[in-house]
Design a protein around this motif. Structure first.
Motif, PDB file in Angstrom:
ATOM      1  N   THR A  23      -5.362  -9.163   1.340  1.00  9.64           N
ATOM      2  CA  THR A  23      -4.858 -10.526   1.489  1.00  9.64           C
ATOM      3  C   THR A  23      -4.182 -10.443   2.888  1.00  9.64           C
ATOM      4  O   THR A  23      -4.326 -11.690   3.683  1.00  9.64           O
ATOM      5  CB  THR A  23      -3.811 -10.908   0.426  1.00  9.64           C
ATOM      6  N   LEU A  24      -3.475  -9.490   3.339  1.00 13.59           N
ATOM      7  CA  LEU A  24      -2.794  -9.295   4.682  1.00 13.59           C
ATOM      8  C   LEU A  24      -3.687  -9.433   5.787  1.00 13.59           C
ATOM      9  O   LEU A  24      -3.667 -10.382   6.692  1.00 13.59           O
ATOM     10  CB  LEU A  24      -1.824  -8.197   4.522  1.00 13.59           C
ATOM     11  N   LEU A  25      -4.670  -8.626   5.236  1.00 17.00           N
ATOM     12  CA  LEU A  25      -5.936  -8.452   6.650  1.00 17.00           C
ATOM     13  C   LEU A  25      -6.785  -9.828   6.518  1.00 17.00           C
ATOM     14  O   LEU A  25      -7.274  -9.967   7.734  1.00 17.00           O
ATOM     15  CB  LEU A  25      -6.797  -7.366   6.412  1.00 17.00           C
ATOM     16  N   ALA A  26      -6.734 -10.632   5.709  1.00 19.16           N
ATOM     17  CA  ALA A  26      -7.414 -11.852   5.546  1.00 19.16           C
ATOM     18  C   ALA A  26      -6.572 -12.874   6.555  1.00 19.16           C
ATOM     19  O   ALA A  26      -7.408 -13.773   7.219  1.00 19.16           O
ATOM     20  CB  ALA A  26      -7.526 -12.659   4.223  1.00 19.16           C
ATOM     21  N   ARG A  27      -5.530 -12.550   7.033  1.00 18.62           N
ATOM     22  CA  ARG A  27      -4.574 -13.437   7.855  1.00 18.62           C
ATOM     23  C   ARG A  27      -4.719 -13.167   9.256  1.00 18.62           C
ATOM     24  O   ARG A  27      -4.742 -13.695  10.228  1.00 18.62           O
ATOM     25  CB  ARG A  27      -3.300 -13.503   7.353  1.00 18.62           C
ATOM     26  N   GLU A  28      -4.709 -11.555   9.333  1.00 21.81           N
ATOM     27  CA  GLU A  28      -4.763 -11.069  10.843  1.00 21.81           C
ATOM     28  C   GLU A  28      -4.957  -9.728  10.898  1.00 21.81           C
ATOM     29  O   GLU A  28      -4.994  -8.865   9.906  1.00 21.81           O
ATOM     30  CB  GLU A  28      -3.256 -11.344  11.468  1.00 21.81           C
ATOM     31  N   THR A  29      -5.440  -9.230  11.944  1.00 25.50           N
ATOM     32  CA  THR A  29      -5.933  -7.518  12.174  1.00 25.50           C
ATOM     33  C   THR A  29      -4.437  -6.826  12.383  1.00 25.50           C
ATOM     34  O   THR A  29      -3.623  -7.382  12.867  1.00 25.50           O
ATOM     35  CB  THR A  29      -6.826  -7.374  13.262  1.00 25.50           C
ATOM     36  N   LEU A  30      -4.227  -5.839  11.515  1.00 19.23           N
ATOM     37  CA  LEU A  30      -2.965  -5.065  11.587  1.00 19.23           C
ATOM     38  C   LEU A  30      -3.288  -3.853  11.837  1.00 19.23           C
ATOM     39  O   LEU A  30      -4.089  -3.110  11.214  1.00 19.23           O
ATOM     40  CB  LEU A  30      -2.272  -5.630  10.098  1.00 19.23           C
ATOM     41  N   CYS A  31      -2.061  -3.121  12.060  1.00 22.95           N
ATOM     42  CA  CYS A  31      -2.268  -1.484  12.076  1.00 22.95           C
ATOM     43  C   CYS A  31      -1.329  -0.991  10.972  1.00 22.95           C
ATOM     44  O   CYS A  31      -0.712  -1.800  10.291  1.00 22.95           O
ATOM     45  CB  CYS A  31      -1.494  -0.867  13.363  1.00 22.95           C
ATOM     46  N   THR A  32      -1.450   0.241  10.803  1.00 23.51           N
ATOM     47  CA  THR A  32      -0.757   0.814   9.428  1.00 23.51           C
ATOM     48  C   THR A  32       0.613   0.511   9.541  1.00 23.51           C
ATOM     49  O   THR A  32       1.202   0.503   8.436  1.00 23.51           O
ATOM     50  CB  THR A  32      -1.089   2.487   9.810  1.00 23.51           C
ATOM     51  N   THR A  33       1.245   0.672  10.687  1.00 24.15           N
ATOM     52  CA  THR A  33       2.514   0.413  10.733  1.00 24.15           C
ATOM     53  C   THR A  33       3.159  -1.110  10.414  1.00 24.15           C
ATOM     54  O   THR A  33       3.983  -1.209   9.453  1.00 24.15           O
ATOM     55  CB  THR A  33       3.374   0.631  12.174  1.00 24.15           C
ATOM     56  N   HIS A  34       2.411  -1.972  10.671  1.00 21.62           N
ATOM     57  CA  HIS A  34       2.652  -3.414  10.258  1.00 21.62           C
ATOM     58  C   HIS A  34       2.361  -3.335   8.523  1.00 21.62           C
ATOM     59  O   HIS A  34       3.100  -4.351   8.087  1.00 21.62           O
ATOM     60  CB  HIS A  34       1.679  -4.291  10.771  1.00 21.62           C
ATOM     61  N   LEU A  35       1.228  -2.723   8.388  1.00 18.61           N
ATOM     62  CA  LEU A  35       1.047  -2.903   6.751  1.00 18.61           C
ATOM     63  C   LEU A  35       1.986  -2.242   5.811  1.00 18.61           C
ATOM     64  O   LEU A  35       2.585  -2.414   4.843  1.00 18.61           O
ATOM     65  CB  LEU A  35      -0.341  -2.177   6.541  1.00 18.61           C
ATOM     66  N   VAL A  36       2.809  -1.024   6.529  1.00 18.28           N
ATOM     67  CA  VAL A  36       3.919  -0.319   5.733  1.00 18.28           C
ATOM     68  C   VAL A  36       4.997  -1.370   5.929  1.00 18.28           C
ATOM     69  O   VAL A  36       5.533  -1.337   4.740  1.00 18.28           O
ATOM     70  CB  VAL A  36       4.135   0.961   6.836  1.00 18.28           C
ATOM     71  N   GLU A  37       5.272  -2.045   6.829  1.00 22.62           N
ATOM     72  CA  GLU A  37       6.292  -2.994   6.966  1.00 22.62           C
ATOM     73  C   GLU A  37       6.038  -4.209   5.977  1.00 22.62           C
ATOM     74  O   GLU A  37       6.991  -4.623   5.286  1.00 22.62           O
ATOM     75  CB  GLU A  37       6.406  -3.696   8.264  1.00 22.62           C
ATOM     76  N   GLU A  38       4.848  -4.645   5.802  1.00 22.75           N
ATOM     77  CA  GLU A  38       4.477  -5.806   4.866  1.00 22.75           C
ATOM     78  C   GLU A  38       4.554  -5.555   3.499  1.00 22.75           C
ATOM     79  O   GLU A  38       5.178  -6.333   2.401  1.00 22.75           O
ATOM     80  CB  GLU A  38       3.401  -6.447   5.388  1.00 22.75           C
ATOM     81  N   THR A  39       4.110  -4.206   3.130  1.00 21.77           N
ATOM     82  CA  THR A  39       3.944  -3.959   1.766  1.00 21.77           C
ATOM     83  C   THR A  39       5.001  -3.061   1.160  1.00 21.77           C
ATOM     84  O   THR A  39       5.167  -3.104   0.018  1.00 21.77           O
ATOM     85  CB  THR A  39       2.674  -2.981   1.525  1.00 21.77           C
ATOM     86  N   GLY A  40       5.818  -2.365   2.064  1.00 23.75           N
ATOM     87  CA  GLY A  40       6.862  -1.517   1.537  1.00 23.75           C
ATOM     88  C   GLY A  40       6.450  -0.297   1.041  1.00 23.75           C
ATOM     89  O   GLY A  40       7.097   0.560   0.336  1.00 23.75           O
ATOM     90  N   ALA A  41       4.962   0.016   1.073  1.00 18.19           N
ATOM     91  CA  ALA A  41       4.303   1.341   0.448  1.00 18.19           C
ATOM     92  C   ALA A  41       4.805   2.359   1.572  1.00 18.19           C
ATOM     93  O   ALA A  41       4.948   2.207   2.793  1.00 18.19           O
ATOM     94  CB  ALA A  41       2.910   1.248   0.443  1.00 18.19           C
ATOM     95  N   ARG A  42       4.547   3.624   1.144  1.00 15.51           N
ATOM     96  CA  ARG A  42       4.669   4.687   2.013  1.00 15.51           C
ATOM     97  C   ARG A  42       3.595   4.814   2.827  1.00 15.51           C
ATOM     98  O   ARG A  42       2.456   4.564   2.636  1.00 15.51           O
ATOM     99  CB  ARG A  42       5.094   6.083   1.258  1.00 15.51           C
ATOM    100  N   GLN A  43       3.776   5.488   3.889  1.00 12.86           N
ATOM    101  CA  GLN A  43       2.718   5.491   4.832  1.00 12.86           C
ATOM    102  C   GLN A  43       1.385   6.608   4.381  1.00 12.86           C
ATOM    103  O   GLN A  43       0.361   5.962   4.505  1.00 12.86           O
ATOM    104  CB  GLN A  43       3.249   6.091   6.283  1.00 12.86           C
ATOM    105  N   THR A  44       1.787   7.414   3.692  1.00  7.46           N
ATOM    106  CA  THR A  44       0.584   8.355   3.071  1.00  7.46           C
ATOM    107  C   THR A  44      -0.022   7.705   2.068  1.00  7.46           C
ATOM    108  O   THR A  44      -1.251   7.563   1.935  1.00  7.46           O
ATOM    109  CB  THR A  44       1.236   9.753   2.649  1.00  7.46           C
TER     110      THR A  44
END
Length: 102
Positions: A23-44
């Motif tokens: 859903t997030l990637l449907a809005r824009e291209t993101l790096c792992t750091t952005h996805l961690v910030e947006e989801t609150g998930a751990r990087q691993t």
């Protein structure tokens, strides 16, 4: 008719975090750091889910310096949506079909 590939893709997208990533990637291209910030998930954990999405062909990567950007492959999602559209049309057409019990 749904194929085993479609069923595998449905299983991949059934995970709540992977669906959130898509859903997030449907809005824009993101790096792992952005996805961690947006989801609150751990990087691993996030990296493992991104690997599953990449292997399923749902996302593709784009290296940018020391970061990796992820973008959604809309054709894959559109193909799956088309399968569901076909199922819905079949259900509408078969609404009055009822097999008799023996």
């Amino acid at each position: 008719m749904m194929t085993s590939v479609d069923a595998d893709l449905i299983r991949v997208l059934a995970d709540p975090l992977r669906l959130q990533i898509v859903t997030l990637l449907a809005r824009e291209t993101l790096c792992t750091t952005h996805l961690v910030e947006e989801t609150g998930a751990r990087q691993t954990n996030l990296s493992n889910h991104l690997r599953v999405l990449r292997e399923a062909g749902v996302v593709e990567t784009e290296p940018c310096g020391r970061f990796t950007y992820y973008k959604l492959r809309p054709d894959v999602i559109a193909q799956l949506a088309g399968q569901f559209t076909g199922l819905a049309e079949s259900a509408r057409n078969a609404a009055d079909n009822k097999r008799a019990c023996p």
